[in-house]
Write a protein that holds these residues in place. Structure first.
Motif, PDB file in Angstrom:
ATOM      1  N   LEU A  55       0.821  -1.212   0.000  1.00  0.00           N
ATOM      2  CA  LEU A  55       0.000   0.000   0.000  1.00  0.00           C
ATOM      3  C   LEU A  55       0.859   1.267   0.000  1.00  0.00           C
ATOM      4  N   ALA A  56       1.998   1.218   0.690  1.00  0.00           N
ATOM      5  CA  ALA A  56       2.877   2.392   0.768  1.00  0.00           C
ATOM      6  C   ALA A  56       3.527   2.707  -0.578  1.00  0.00           C
ATOM      7  N   GLN A  57       3.547   1.744  -1.481  1.00  0.00           N
ATOM      8  CA  GLN A  57       4.172   1.988  -2.780  1.00  0.00           C
ATOM      9  C   GLN A  57       3.290   2.804  -3.720  1.00  0.00           C
ATOM     10  N   TRP A  58       1.963   2.789  -3.494  1.00  0.00           N
ATOM     11  CA  TRP A  58       1.100   3.486  -4.459  1.00  0.00           C
ATOM     12  C   TRP A  58      -0.057   4.258  -3.823  1.00  0.00           C
ATOM     13  N   PHE A  59      -0.475   3.871  -2.642  1.00  0.00           N
ATOM     14  CA  PHE A  59      -1.721   4.392  -2.076  1.00  0.00           C
ATOM     15  C   PHE A  59      -1.521   5.508  -1.057  1.00  0.00           C
ATOM     16  N   ALA A  60      -0.496   5.402  -0.237  1.00  0.00           N
ATOM     17  CA  ALA A  60      -0.262   6.390   0.823  1.00  0.00           C
ATOM     18  C   ALA A  60       1.228   6.696   0.901  1.00  0.00           C
ATOM     19  N   ASP A 119       0.304  -3.859  16.616  1.00  0.00           N
ATOM     20  CA  ASP A 119       0.015  -5.183  17.178  1.00  0.00           C
ATOM     21  C   ASP A 119      -1.474  -5.481  17.266  1.00  0.00           C
ATOM     22  N   TYR A 120      -2.303  -4.447  17.230  1.00  0.00           N
ATOM     23  CA  TYR A 120      -3.758  -4.618  17.309  1.00  0.00           C
ATOM     24  C   TYR A 120      -4.412  -4.659  15.923  1.00  0.00           C
ATOM     25  N   LYS A 121      -3.569  -4.772  14.897  1.00  0.00           N
ATOM     26  CA  LYS A 121      -4.027  -4.840  13.496  1.00  0.00           C
ATOM     27  C   LYS A 121      -4.687  -3.546  13.023  1.00  0.00           C
ATOM     28  N   ILE A 122      -4.259  -2.427  13.598  1.00  0.00           N
ATOM     29  CA  ILE A 122      -4.726  -1.112  13.164  1.00  0.00           C
ATOM     30  C   ILE A 122      -3.720  -0.572  12.147  1.00  0.00           C
ATOM     31  N   PHE A 123      -4.214  -0.263  10.961  1.00  0.00           N
ATOM     32  CA  PHE A 123      -3.372   0.319   9.918  1.00  0.00           C
ATOM     33  C   PHE A 123      -3.284   1.823  10.135  1.00  0.00           C
ATOM     34  N   ASN A 124      -2.101   2.378   9.911  1.00  0.00           N
ATOM     35  CA  ASN A 124      -1.899   3.820   9.957  1.00  0.00           C
ATOM     36  C   ASN A 124      -1.498   4.255   8.554  1.00  0.00           C
ATOM     37  N   PHE A 125      -2.427   4.910   7.862  1.00  0.00           N
ATOM     38  CA  PHE A 125      -2.168   5.454   6.538  1.00  0.00           C
ATOM     39  C   PHE A 125      -1.754   6.909   6.724  1.00  0.00           C
ATOM     40  N   VAL A 126      -0.600   7.282   6.207  1.00  0.00           N
ATOM     41  CA  VAL A 126      -0.112   8.656   6.350  1.00  0.00           C
ATOM     42  C   VAL A 126      -0.152   9.337   4.989  1.00  0.00           C
ATOM     43  N   TRP A 127      -0.875  10.455   4.939  1.00  0.00           N
ATOM     44  CA  TRP A 127      -0.915  11.329   3.768  1.00  0.00           C
ATOM     45  C   TRP A 127      -0.572  12.726   4.250  1.00  0.00           C
ATOM     46  N   ASP A 128       0.355  13.388   3.580  1.00  0.00           N
ATOM     47  CA  ASP A 128       0.755  14.761   3.936  1.00  0.00           C
ATOM     48  C   ASP A 128       1.090  14.889   5.418  1.00  0.00           C
ATOM     49  N   ASN A 129       1.808  13.917   5.940  1.00  0.00           N
ATOM     50  CA  ASN A 129       2.262  13.886   7.343  1.00  0.00           C
ATOM     51  C   ASN A 129       1.121  13.802   8.357  1.00  0.00           C
ATOM     52  N   ARG A 130      -0.072  13.406   7.918  1.00  0.00           N
ATOM     53  CA  ARG A 130      -1.209  13.258   8.828  1.00  0.00           C
ATOM     54  C   ARG A 130      -1.619  11.789   8.890  1.00  0.00           C
ATOM     55  N   PRO A 131      -1.710  11.235  10.105  1.00  0.00           N
ATOM     56  CA  PRO A 131      -2.105   9.833  10.226  1.00  0.00           C
ATOM     57  C   PRO A 131      -3.621   9.658  10.090  1.00  0.00           C
ATOM     58  N   HIS A 132      -3.997   8.555   9.496  1.00  0.00           N
ATOM     59  CA  HIS A 132      -5.392   8.155   9.361  1.00  0.00           C
ATOM     60  C   HIS A 132      -5.445   6.672   9.715  1.00  0.00           C
ATOM     61  N   TYR A 133      -6.148   6.341  10.784  1.00  0.00           N
ATOM     62  CA  TYR A 133      -6.164   4.975  11.285  1.00  0.00           C
ATOM     63  C   TYR A 133      -7.368   4.215  10.746  1.00  0.00           C
ATOM     64  N   ALA A 134      -7.128   2.938  10.428  1.00  0.00           N
ATOM     65  CA  ALA A 134      -8.195   2.118   9.853  1.00  0.00           C
ATOM     66  C   ALA A 134      -8.020   0.664  10.278  1.00  0.00           C
ATOM     67  N   ARG A 135      -9.146  -0.037  10.258  1.00  0.00           N
ATOM     68  CA  ARG A 135      -9.153  -1.485  10.489  1.00  0.00           C
ATOM     69  C   ARG A 135      -9.490  -2.171   9.175  1.00  0.00           C
ATOM     70  N   MET A 136      -8.859  -3.310   8.929  1.00  0.00           N
ATOM     71  CA  MET A 136      -9.264  -4.144   7.814  1.00  0.00           C
ATOM     72  C   MET A 136     -10.480  -4.917   8.315  1.00  0.00           C
ATOM     73  N   THR A 137     -11.657  -4.582   7.807  1.00  0.00           N
ATOM     74  CA  THR A 137     -12.888  -5.176   8.333  1.00  0.00           C
ATOM     75  C   THR A 137     -13.395  -6.339   7.506  1.00  0.00           C
ATOM     76  N   ALA A 138     -12.846  -6.519   6.313  1.00  0.00           N
ATOM     77  CA  ALA A 138     -13.242  -7.654   5.475  1.00  0.00           C
ATOM     78  C   ALA A 138     -12.101  -7.972   4.524  1.00  0.00           C
ATOM     79  N   GLN A 139     -11.967  -9.261   4.239  1.00  0.00           N
ATOM     80  CA  GLN A 139     -10.940  -9.687   3.298  1.00  0.00           C
ATOM     81  C   GLN A 139     -11.326 -11.040   2.716  1.00  0.00           C
TER      82      GLN A 139
END
Length: 131
Positions: free
Chosen positions: A29-34, A41-61
């Motif tokens: 994801l870091a190569q193209w998306f963010a 450790d809690y499976k929380i993704f931290n997507f960083v755009w413009d030095n701002r964190p955005h936290y997300a959970r993978m809720t389906a796969q």
């Protein structure tokens, strides 16, 4: 402000198995998306755009087919439906191309901005995978 659901689809000349790693792993994801993507450790993704964190959970796969990230609201008192991003892969056996369907459910209402954003991001992904 209400949420807006934007859906788009792109053809990518690569197989689902290869593409899927770019949709579910922090490194992919870091190569193209963010700008940066990490997972704790809690499976929380931290997507960083413009030095701002955005936290997300993978809720389906679904392996090599589908993933959904639901963003955690910054306001813990929020009761509204959270923003999310869905990536769905479909394969055309005849052409050996994958179709990446993206659903972006967010506060952004400007369809032109969203179209430009996703076209740019998927262009980055195509460059990486050669498709």
């Amino acid at each position: 402000m209400g949420k807006h659901k934007y859906t788009t689809e792109f053809e990518i000349r690569a197989n689902n198995k290869m593409l899927f790693n770019y949709l579910v792993t922090p490194a992919g994801l870091a190569q193209w998306f963010a700008d940066q993507v990490t997972i704790d450790d809690y499976k929380i993704f931290n997507f960083v755009w413009d030095n701002r964190p955005h936290y997300a959970r993978m809720t389906a796969q679904r392996l090599n087919r589908y993933v959904k990230f639901e963003f955690i609201p910054e306001d813990s008192q929020a009761t509204y439906e959270p923003s999310y991003i869905e990536f769905k892969l479909d394969m055309n056996d005849l052409t050996q191309s994958s179709f990446l369907k993206i659903t972006d459910f967010s506060d952004t209402e400007n369809e032109e901005d969203l179209r430009e954003l996703w076209t740019h991001l998927v262009s980055n992904l195509r460059e990486i995978v050669g498709g």
